[in-house]
Design an enzyme around this catalytic site. Structure first.
Site, PDB file in Angstrom:
ATOM      1  N   MET A   1       5.397  13.617   1.380  1.00 52.54           N
ATOM      2  CA  MET A   1       5.070  12.348   1.118  1.00 52.54           C
ATOM      3  C   MET A   1       3.740  12.157   0.515  1.00 52.54           C
ATOM      4  O   MET A   1       3.474  11.255  -0.447  1.00 52.54           O
ATOM      5  CB  MET A   1       5.264  11.615   2.316  1.00 52.54           C
ATOM      6  CG  MET A   1       5.429  10.104   1.824  1.00 52.54           C
ATOM      7  SD  MET A   1       6.856   9.459   1.219  1.00 52.54           S
ATOM      8  CE  MET A   1       7.905   9.299   2.465  1.00 52.54           C
ATOM      9  N   GLY A   2       2.937  13.042   1.137  1.00 50.60           N
ATOM     10  CA  GLY A   2       1.498  12.941   0.462  1.00 50.60           C
ATOM     11  C   GLY A   2       1.530  13.401  -0.907  1.00 50.60           C
ATOM     12  O   GLY A   2       0.755  12.814  -1.849  1.00 50.60           O
TER      13      GLY A   2
ATOM     14  N   THR B   1      13.691  12.279   8.279  1.00 53.82           N
ATOM     15  CA  THR B   1      12.768  11.768   7.248  1.00 53.82           C
ATOM     16  C   THR B   1      12.034  10.418   8.130  1.00 53.82           C
ATOM     17  O   THR B   1      12.120  10.112   9.256  1.00 53.82           O
ATOM     18  CB  THR B   1      13.817  11.284   6.255  1.00 53.82           C
ATOM     19  OG1 THR B   1      14.469  10.091   6.348  1.00 53.82           O
ATOM     20  CG2 THR B   1      14.770  12.128   5.739  1.00 53.82           C
ATOM     21  N   CYS B   2      11.441   9.866   6.806  1.00 50.16           N
ATOM     22  CA  CYS B   2      10.664   8.546   7.466  1.00 50.16           C
ATOM     23  C   CYS B   2      11.639   7.261   7.559  1.00 50.16           C
ATOM     24  O   CYS B   2      11.184   6.631   8.264  1.00 50.16           O
ATOM     25  CB  CYS B   2      10.014   8.047   6.239  1.00 50.16           C
ATOM     26  SG  CYS B   2      10.589   7.463   4.774  1.00 50.16           S
TER      27      CYS B   2
ATOM     28  N   ALA C   1      -1.018  15.206   4.270  1.00 50.61           N
ATOM     29  CA  ALA C   1      -0.932  16.249   3.064  1.00 50.61           C
ATOM     30  C   ALA C   1       0.242  16.871   3.027  1.00 50.61           C
ATOM     31  O   ALA C   1       0.365  17.990   2.224  1.00 50.61           O
ATOM     32  CB  ALA C   1      -2.085  17.205   3.061  1.00 50.61           C
TER      33      ALA C   1
ATOM     34  N   GLU D   1      16.543   7.364  -4.626  1.00 47.23           N
ATOM     35  CA  GLU D   1      15.350   8.335  -4.468  1.00 47.23           C
ATOM     36  C   GLU D   1      15.722   9.901  -4.252  1.00 47.23           C
ATOM     37  O   GLU D   1      16.848   9.870  -3.629  1.00 47.23           O
ATOM     38  CB  GLU D   1      14.434   7.786  -3.355  1.00 47.23           C
ATOM     39  CG  GLU D   1      15.328   7.818  -2.051  1.00 47.23           C
ATOM     40  CD  GLU D   1      14.697   9.017  -1.279  1.00 47.23           C
ATOM     41  OE1 GLU D   1      13.894   9.942  -1.712  1.00 47.23           O
ATOM     42  OE2 GLU D   1      15.269   9.137  -0.069  1.00 47.23           O
TER      43      GLU D   1
END
Length: 464
Positions: free
Chosen positions: A193-194, A49-50, A190, A114
């Site tokens: 997350m976008g 993930t980020c 896109a 989240e």
């Protein structure tokens, strides 16, 4: 066979390290394949993930599996082993399951509660399953983890603190440019997350969204989603027109997953110079850089009239926490579900022993019936059949209570000792003993070893 977890996250490492360890969607299948080629790994799944990279592997030996996973991450990141191990955490067996359940619940996220991490775990599982890298062990673990996450979000208010990193970043952006209503935003990337960024911007009342992506088709699909689902004025822009898009923007959310910086210092200079001489030119240009590695070149933050909100600054944001009561309720659910999961695993482990016991009893019955045939060769078939049914009924009744009870006892901590007693008392074959999954006392001992594991052993590929 037990589950080994080796991970690096926002809790254990700075962004500079996370950037190097980050695994893109394109790289993930290749790394999973390499793990499956290892001698100690039979199943593998990578959650990326980020703000985290976690490798879940089913291994036949703790130290051997740890060495192979550590070698993979070292080669991928290019970090020297000491630098990698300094920031890595290791979980094994029960502790690995507990960690995944906590992650799926949002308890370990940068923004506590989240929900996006659920889709990321689901994506990791689907990717590994598509490569046939998932067997029974990881399938049951991942599916149970997803159920835990859903239950936490439906039964607690843990997500009240913020739906995602995007929401916290936008709150910070409001502090710079004020109300977002009527402003223009650029969404760079896109992916998932976008899509989340478009949804949050729409709810914030943004006036216009420009979606920029390397693949125009994906940008067009996301822009259409914004228009149809969220009722916002959304338009897809080719990557070659990025500077033009930045020049008209008030807020830029970047989340591309690219290897290097996508927004350079030169791009930003040109965008600022190209802004029309209106109120827009007086407002700061705010970048919410949610990419890992960073999408925005570090030097951009030093430009006048520019504000950069990145993952590192979001880590320190108090809005990332959840209410204490909701967090406590979530942890209780995780503990309850972990107990259910472990009980199910213990029951599954005793099943081969029960099957072996019943097979042994059936073999004994058949052997004795053959002896009866040799001693009473003239016994009529009806009489023989009745004797056989009677003997089988007696054996079934004798075995029913102990086999049912041993399954019940197996679900309790230390319950594997009852299965061991059955194997010993009935002299079951060694093959039947080995058919039972790794004894829980071994897993528990190695789990404790993982909890206290000194980072310097991460590269040790030898089993003790």
């Amino acid at each position: 066979m037990s589950v080994l977890l080796v991970g690096i996250s926002h809790r254990s490492a700075p962004v500079s390290v996370l950037e190097k360890v980050a695994i893109s969607e394109a790289d993930r299948p290749k790394l999973v394949d390499r793990l499956l080629e290892s001698s100690h790994v039979s199943e593998a799944m990578i959650v990326s993930t980020c703000n985290r990279v976690e490798v879940y592997a089913v291994v036949d030996a703790f130290h051997g599996g740890l060495g192979e996973v550590g070698e993979l991450l070292t080669k991928h990141s290019g970090l020297p082993l000491p630098d990698l191990t300094k920031h890595a955490y290791v979980r094994y067996s029960e502790a690995a399951a507990e960690h995944l359940f906590a992650v799926a619940s949002g308890l370990d996220s940068m923004v506590v509660g989240e929900q996006q991490v659920l889709s990321q775990i689901r994506s990791a599982y689907a990717s590994a399953d598509g490569q046939q890298a998932v067997g029974r062990t990881l399938h049951e673990l991942a599916q149970h983890g997803l159920r835990v996450g859903k239950r936490v979000h439906s039964e607690t208010g843990i997500d009240r603190a913020g739906a995602s990193v995007v929401s916290v970043a936008l709150d910070r952006a409001r502090g710079v440019v004020g109300d977002l209503a009527g402003l223009t935003a650029v969404v760079l990337g896109a992916g998932a997350m976008g899509g989340l960024a478009v949804a949050h911007l729409s709810r914030a009342g943004i006036g216009r969204i420009l979606v920029v992506n390397r693949t125009l088709d994906r940008a067009q699909r996301l822009a259409e989603t914004g228009r149809v689902m969220h009722g916002v004025d959304a338009q897809a822009i080719e990557m070659s027109r990025l500077t033009e898009a930045l020049a008209s923007a008030d807020v830029v959310i970047t989340c591309t997953g690219a290897v290097g910086a996508v927004v350079t210092l030169a791009d930003t200079h040109r965008a600022l110079a190209g802004r029309p001489r209106t109120e827009l030119a007086e407002r700061p240009l705010v970048f919410c850089d949610l990419g890992l590695p960073r999408d925005v070149e570090h030097a951009v933050a030093g430009l006048p009239g520019v504000a950069v909100i990145d993952i590192e600054s979001l880590q320190r944001d108090p809005a990332a926490g959840a209410a204490a009561d909701d967090t406590a309720a979530a942890r209780l659910i995780v503990a309850e579900e972990l107990a259910k999961y472990l009980a199910g695993q213990r029951m599954a482990e005793v099943t081969p022993t029960v099957a072996a016991l019943r097979q042994r009893a059936a073999d004994v019955v058949e052997a004795e019936l053959l002896r009866l045939d040799s001693r009473l060769p003239d016994l009529a078939d009806p009489a023989r059949d009745e004797v056989a049914r009677t003997v089988r009924r007696v054996v079934d009744k004798l075995l029913h209570a102990p086999t049912v009870r041993v399954k019940q006892l197996a679900s309790t901590p230390g319950g594997d000792s009852y299965a061991e007693a059955l194997r010993e008392l009935f002299e079951l074959k060694p093959g039947a003993v080995q058919a039972v999954a790794a004894p829980m006392e071994v897993a528990a001992a190695e789990s404790a070893l993982a909890d206290d594991f000194t980072v310097g052993h991460l590269g040790d590929g030898q089993d003790s």
